[in-house]
Design a protein around this motif. Structure first.
Motif, PDB file in Angstrom:
ATOM      1  N   GLY A  82      32.394  41.606  36.596  1.00 28.12           N
ATOM      2  CA  GLY A  82      32.964  40.193  36.752  1.00 28.12           C
ATOM      3  C   GLY A  82      34.380  40.216  36.373  1.00 28.12           C
ATOM      4  N   PHE A  83      35.068  39.035  36.800  1.00 32.94           N
ATOM      5  CA  PHE A  83      36.405  38.767  36.524  1.00 32.94           C
ATOM      6  C   PHE A  83      36.906  38.839  35.056  1.00 32.94           C
ATOM      7  N   VAL A  84      35.949  38.172  34.142  1.00 31.19           N
ATOM      8  CA  VAL A  84      36.315  38.428  32.812  1.00 31.19           C
ATOM      9  C   VAL A  84      36.084  39.595  32.103  1.00 31.19           C
ATOM     10  N   THR A  85      35.162  40.124  32.686  1.00 32.24           N
ATOM     11  CA  THR A  85      34.853  41.380  32.190  1.00 32.24           C
ATOM     12  C   THR A  85      35.907  42.397  32.513  1.00 32.24           C
ATOM     13  N   PHE A  86      36.364  42.494  33.672  1.00 31.86           N
ATOM     14  CA  PHE A  86      37.613  43.125  34.178  1.00 31.86           C
ATOM     15  C   PHE A  86      38.642  42.991  33.221  1.00 31.86           C
ATOM     16  N   ILE A  87      39.065  41.724  33.099  1.00 37.81           N
ATOM     17  CA  ILE A  87      40.224  41.421  32.287  1.00 37.81           C
ATOM     18  C   ILE A  87      40.070  41.869  30.630  1.00 37.81           C
ATOM     19  N   TYR A 105      41.459  40.516  42.507  1.00 39.32           N
ATOM     20  CA  TYR A 105      40.919  39.414  43.148  1.00 39.32           C
ATOM     21  C   TYR A 105      41.042  39.891  44.643  1.00 39.32           C
ATOM     22  N   LEU A 106      42.289  40.503  44.996  1.00 47.86           N
ATOM     23  CA  LEU A 106      42.451  40.806  46.621  1.00 47.86           C
ATOM     24  C   LEU A 106      41.380  41.875  46.944  1.00 47.86           C
ATOM     25  N   PHE A 107      41.472  42.876  46.027  1.00 48.56           N
ATOM     26  CA  PHE A 107      40.857  44.054  46.587  1.00 48.56           C
ATOM     27  C   PHE A 107      39.155  43.690  46.323  1.00 48.56           C
ATOM     28  N   GLY A 108      38.780  43.055  45.740  1.00 47.32           N
ATOM     29  CA  GLY A 108      37.332  42.549  45.479  1.00 47.32           C
ATOM     30  C   GLY A 108      36.846  41.733  46.698  1.00 47.32           C
ATOM     31  N   TYR A 109      38.011  40.831  46.819  1.00 43.41           N
ATOM     32  CA  TYR A 109      37.631  39.961  48.076  1.00 43.41           C
ATOM     33  C   TYR A 109      37.499  40.655  49.324  1.00 43.41           C
ATOM     34  N   LYS A 110      38.327  41.692  49.471  1.00 44.71           N
ATOM     35  CA  LYS A 110      38.309  42.421  50.862  1.00 44.71           C
ATOM     36  C   LYS A 110      37.348  43.381  50.994  1.00 44.71           C
ATOM     37  N   PHE A 111      37.017  44.075  49.871  1.00 47.87           N
ATOM     38  CA  PHE A 111      35.976  45.229  50.181  1.00 47.87           C
ATOM     39  C   PHE A 111      34.401  44.649  49.882  1.00 47.87           C
ATOM     40  N   LEU A 112      34.360  43.507  49.015  1.00 50.77           N
ATOM     41  CA  LEU A 112      33.195  43.286  48.450  1.00 50.77           C
ATOM     42  C   LEU A 112      32.422  42.015  49.473  1.00 50.77           C
TER      43      LEU A 112
END
Length: 63
Positions: free
Chosen positions: A2-7, A55-62
């Motif tokens: 998740g985004f919060v975990t990543f941060i 966010y950009l890479f996650g949106y593109k590849f996921l």
């Protein structure tokens, strides 16, 4: 992840590296001579850039 975990992971890695692992001042010596506002601005910029790329890479590849 998740985004919060990543941060949280990136922030924890930066803090550990800056305060604990770099005891010989080889990686962060250039930053330790800066003022506190400059250090905070650098880390804020780094976290912002990391979040945008995640966010950009996650949106593109996921999707």
């Amino acid at each position: 992840m998740g985004f919060v975990t990543f941060i949280a992971v990136v922030l924890a890695a930066l803090i550990v590296d800056f305060f604990w692992l770099d005891i010989e001042n080889k990686r962060w010596k250039w930053l330790k001579g800066r003022s506190k506002p400059q250090q905070v601005l650098f880390f804020a910029f780094f976290m912002g850039a990391s979040a945008i790329l995640y966010y950009l890479f996650g949106y593109k590849f996921l999707n």
